[in-house]
Design an enzyme around this catalytic site. Structure first.
Site, short mmCIF file in Angstrom:
data_model
loop_
_atom_site.label_atom_id
_atom_site.label_comp_id
_atom_site.label_asym_id
_atom_site.label_seq_id
_atom_site.Cartn_x
_atom_site.Cartn_y
_atom_site.Cartn_z
N ASP A 265 68.35 49.07 68.31
CA ASP A 265 69.27 49.94 67.58
C ASP A 265 68.71 50.04 66.16
O ASP A 265 67.88 49.23 65.75
CB ASP A 265 70.70 49.36 67.60
CG ASP A 265 71.72 50.43 67.25
OD1 ASP A 265 72.90 50.24 67.56
OD2 ASP A 265 71.33 51.48 66.68
N TRP A 266 69.17 51.02 65.46
CA TRP A 266 68.55 51.34 64.16
C TRP A 266 68.91 50.27 63.13
O TRP A 266 70.04 50.21 62.67
CB TRP A 266 69.00 52.74 63.73
CG TRP A 266 68.06 53.83 64.16
CD1 TRP A 266 67.42 54.73 63.36
CD2 TRP A 266 67.63 54.15 65.51
NE1 TRP A 266 66.64 55.60 64.11
CE2 TRP A 266 66.74 55.24 65.42
CE3 TRP A 266 67.90 53.62 66.76
CZ2 TRP A 266 66.12 55.81 66.53
CZ3 TRP A 266 67.28 54.18 67.87
CH2 TRP A 266 66.41 55.26 67.76
#
Ligand code: GLC
Length: 717
Positions: A265-266
């Protein structure tokens, strides 16, 4: 010919020869098998080039490698359509004018259709639009299980049940990937709240993990062949999910045989060594300069020094290359299409089939326009455009039909339509009075109540604080109802809300969810009877928050950075039914403008993979065509380990004309009866008695039958 010319001649000849050789390079030949192309390209790459592929070079891209004709790779959110262009190096919109897309209804509305084939259609549209927007990887669907009704991203997921979530996700992923675009199922795993999401450490027993939180991911991998899995932000049993050896190596890549890629995930990557060794294949969104990403310079240095094995690097690169080849990055890239009439029709169909008729006393709905001359539409949720909200799943839609617009378009020729805001953060008493007056003077009042995507409502990044409708909407509904007994409430939410004290007095309630760019048209068509609602709740609506397991047991939102899922398997209706707590509206509930009758249940030995086949007759005994979602639950009589009272293991959505009946057959494979036994580290289907419960909802069981399984086989799980 002088020397220079001679030199140029030979150089261009050799360059032409090189290009010609490259043109003939096996990895560039789409006719070659994928693995052969992967190996051919891998062997041509330098160490630096390999590492380049493992981390972002902007918010949503990885770098091109011109020498090998590897183009820039583009990713995009999200589950509801292709997000506007962001960045390149910030979270701000890029300010482009060609990044509009079709906005689908929120995923919880898609789940409410209980229609995997429609989910596949939606996936096809999103895949087509990703091609048109030049994206190779779409960051969706989100399949995290609804464990608390306060979850900020409840609207973005598929509800509380692993079987329904898995069926809908498989359909959606197959749709996206049928267009040559990668789907990235997320967030793996146990990312079930926004509170403290970047660091909360989730602890749960192995059965809850295996039976509740993993099945949809497993189906995505083993049934839909998903090309990417996104690691979650949170920790699981003390290790960040994007670097979690148990989740990524042991389960995802080991047990399940996942050969494609894991994307962080970012900002979900935290450590080079853990990322290098525990199964992460692409690091995105780290809040650092790209060269300082954990899988960039530090990883390269560690490879050079021998700290990290080259074999591990090559495994990561292979996984990236498999997805790049599967998404036509070296071939003629398909052009796709945007916002076609067909795309709009799918958006409307999902909205129509996902709306859930919660209550409908004395056939208050559908509204008969030949008998109605004035309508009062009340509530700012009738005019607010929702598409762009909710953070990463927000869409810059080509257009969005609001409920008021949809109603004026549909009913404006037959009835006068007045609008009153009714409520709002800054609304004064005169707004309420105006709404009450409008209701008094109209034949019918329709109140659009809801949450929206502001902080602490239905949005990524924060959870809700309670189940209440904000800004005094409940009081307003009661006042409007007092002014006009023909008051309909339409909910524009992405999650359950409290409905007392007004629910008892209101004759009809429709849950419309956030219904996308065609939502206003869809809700008008349902209200005026052009469409017979067929949605079913993918989650329990509790009467009060403290009835919900995660709250009843004080397990949410966790303490000192750790959250123990004390409810274990008893999530949603599993808890309500086992503890015999009455919900406001049950999982699987949804009314129709017609009626359905169930009869003639038969349980027979299944054919092929089916252990048992459940057969019954379903009849439409009303006066109009409608679609029913027949649900099949199992109850095990004396399990060796505790099980929820009932578990959804099959369903079918069937459209029947008035008076029509069909014999429905729903197979139950061995796995449908199995539970996970931690002692055996595997799934077990026990001998013994089971009950099969067939119903129109988890609480509206119409048929029951008993069967005795006479085989104890290790389920092929
Ligand atoms: C966000 C979300 C994830 C999204 C990603 C890129 O923080 O958690 O769902 O795909 O970052 O926007």
């Amino acid at each position: 010919m002088n020397h220079t010319l001679l030199l140029i001649f030979f150089l261009s000849a050799s360059l032409a020869g090189t290009l010609a050789a490259e043109d003939r390079a096996l990895y560039l030949d789409p006719a070659q098998p994928r693995e052969a192309r992967v190996e051919d390209l891998l062997r041509r790459m330098t160490l630096e080039e390999k590492v380049t592929l493992l981390h972002g070079d902007s918010k949503f891209t990885t770098a091109a490698i011109p020498r090998l004709r590897i183009p820039r790779r583009w990713m995009s959110d999200g589950p509801h359509g292709v997000r506007e262009d962001i960045g390149p190096d910030t979270w701000q919109p890029a300010g482009h004018t060609d990044d509009f897309s079709t906005c689908m209804p929120a995923q919880i509305a898609l789940a409410s259709t209980w229609d995997p084939a429609l989910a596949q259609k939606e996936g096809e549209v999103i895949g087509q639009e990703a091609l048109a927007r030049g994206k190779q990887i779409m960051l969706g669907p989100g399949v995290n299980i609804l464990r608390t009704p306060l979850g900020g991203r409840t609207f973005e997921y598929l509800g509380e049940d692993p079987w329904l979530t898995g069926r809908m996700a498989v359909g959606y992923i197959r749709g996206v990937q049928s267009q040559g675009v990668a789907s990235c199922v997320k967030h793996f795993a146990a990312n079930n709240q926004e509170w403290d999401r970047m660091s909360i450490n989730v602890e749960m027993d192995e059965r809850a993990l295996r039976e509740i939180y993993l099945p949809a991911f497993k189906a995505a991998v083993q049934e839909a062949g998903v090309l990417a899995v996104m690691g979650a932000y949170n920790e699981f049993r003390g290790q960040h999910c994007c670097e979690n050896a148990y989740l990524l190596k042991d389960i995802l890549k080991g047990e399940w045989g996942f050969e494609n890629m894991v994307i962080s995930d970012w900002g979900g990557t935290h450590d080079t060594r853990e990322a290098a060794l525990n199964g992460l294949d692409l690091e995105m969104g780290t809040e650092k300069p790209y060269a300082e990403y954990y899988l960039a310079g530090a990883y390269l240095a560690g490879l050079r020094s021998g700290q990290y094995p080259m074999a591990g690097l090559d495994d990561k690169v292979r996984r990236n290359l498999r997805v790049m080849i599967a998404t036509h990055m070296f071939d003629q890239y398909p052009k796709g299409s945007l916002n076609t009439a067909a795309h709009q029709a799918v958006a409307r169909r999902v909205a129509e089939r996902g709306m859930v008729l919660l209550k409908n006393e004395k056939a208050a709905l559908p509204l008969n326009l030949s008998q109605i001359h004035s309508l009062a539409i009340i509530g700012e949720n009738a005019v607010i455009k929702q598409a762009h909200g909710g953070e990463s799943s927000g869409i810059k839609a080509f257009y969005e039909v609001t409920p008021l617009e949809g109603i004026i378009h549909r009913a404006g020729k037959h009835a006068t339509v007045t609008y009153a805001r009714g409520y709002g953060a800054d609304a004064g008493p005169e707004v309420t009075e105006q709404a009450v007056r409008a209701a008094q003077q109209a034949d019918v009042a329709i109140v659009f109540a809801g949450l929206g995507h502001d902080e602490f409502r239905d949005t990524e990044g924060s959870d809700r604080k309670d189940l209440k409708l904000p800004n005094g909407q409940g009081e307003l509904i009661s006042k409007v109802r007092q002014a006009n007994p023909r008051t309909i409430v339409v909910l524009v939410t992405g999650s359950p809300v409290q409905m007392d004290p007004w629910l008892a007095a209101v004759p009809a309630v429709l849950e419309a969810w956030y219904s996308g760019m065609e939502g206003g048209s869809a809700v008008a068509r349902v209200l005026f009877g052009d469409v017979n609602p067929s949605g079913k709740l993918p989650c329990t609506f509790p009467k009060r928050l403290e009835d919900s397991p995660a709250h009843a047991l004080g397990a949410y939102p966790g303490t000192n950075g750790t959250e123990r899922y004390a409810e274990g398997l008893l999530v949603g209706y599993r808890y309500f039914d086992t503890k015999e707590i009455e919900p406001l509206f049950a999982f699987g509930h949804g009314l129709s403008y017609t009626q359905f009758e169930y009869s003639n249940l038969k349980l027979a030995k299944g054919q092929g993979k089916a252990l048992e086949t459940v057969t019954f007759d379903l009849a439409n005994t009303g006066k109009r065509t409608g679609a029913e979602v027949a649900q099949v639950y199992i109850h095990q009589s004396n399990p060796r380990l505790p099980r929820p009272f009932k578990e959804l293991k099959g369903f079918k959505k069937v459209t029947l004309e008035a008076g029509e009946h069909q014999t429905i057959s729903i197979p139950l494979e061995t796995g449908a009866f199995a539970f996970y036994d931690p002692a055996q580290k595997g799934w077990v289907t026990e001998n013994g008695g089971f009950e099969i419960l067939v119903g129109s909802s988890s609480r509206d069981i119409r048929l029951q039958g008993k069967l005795t399984l006479d085989q104890s086989v290790p389920a092929a799980h």
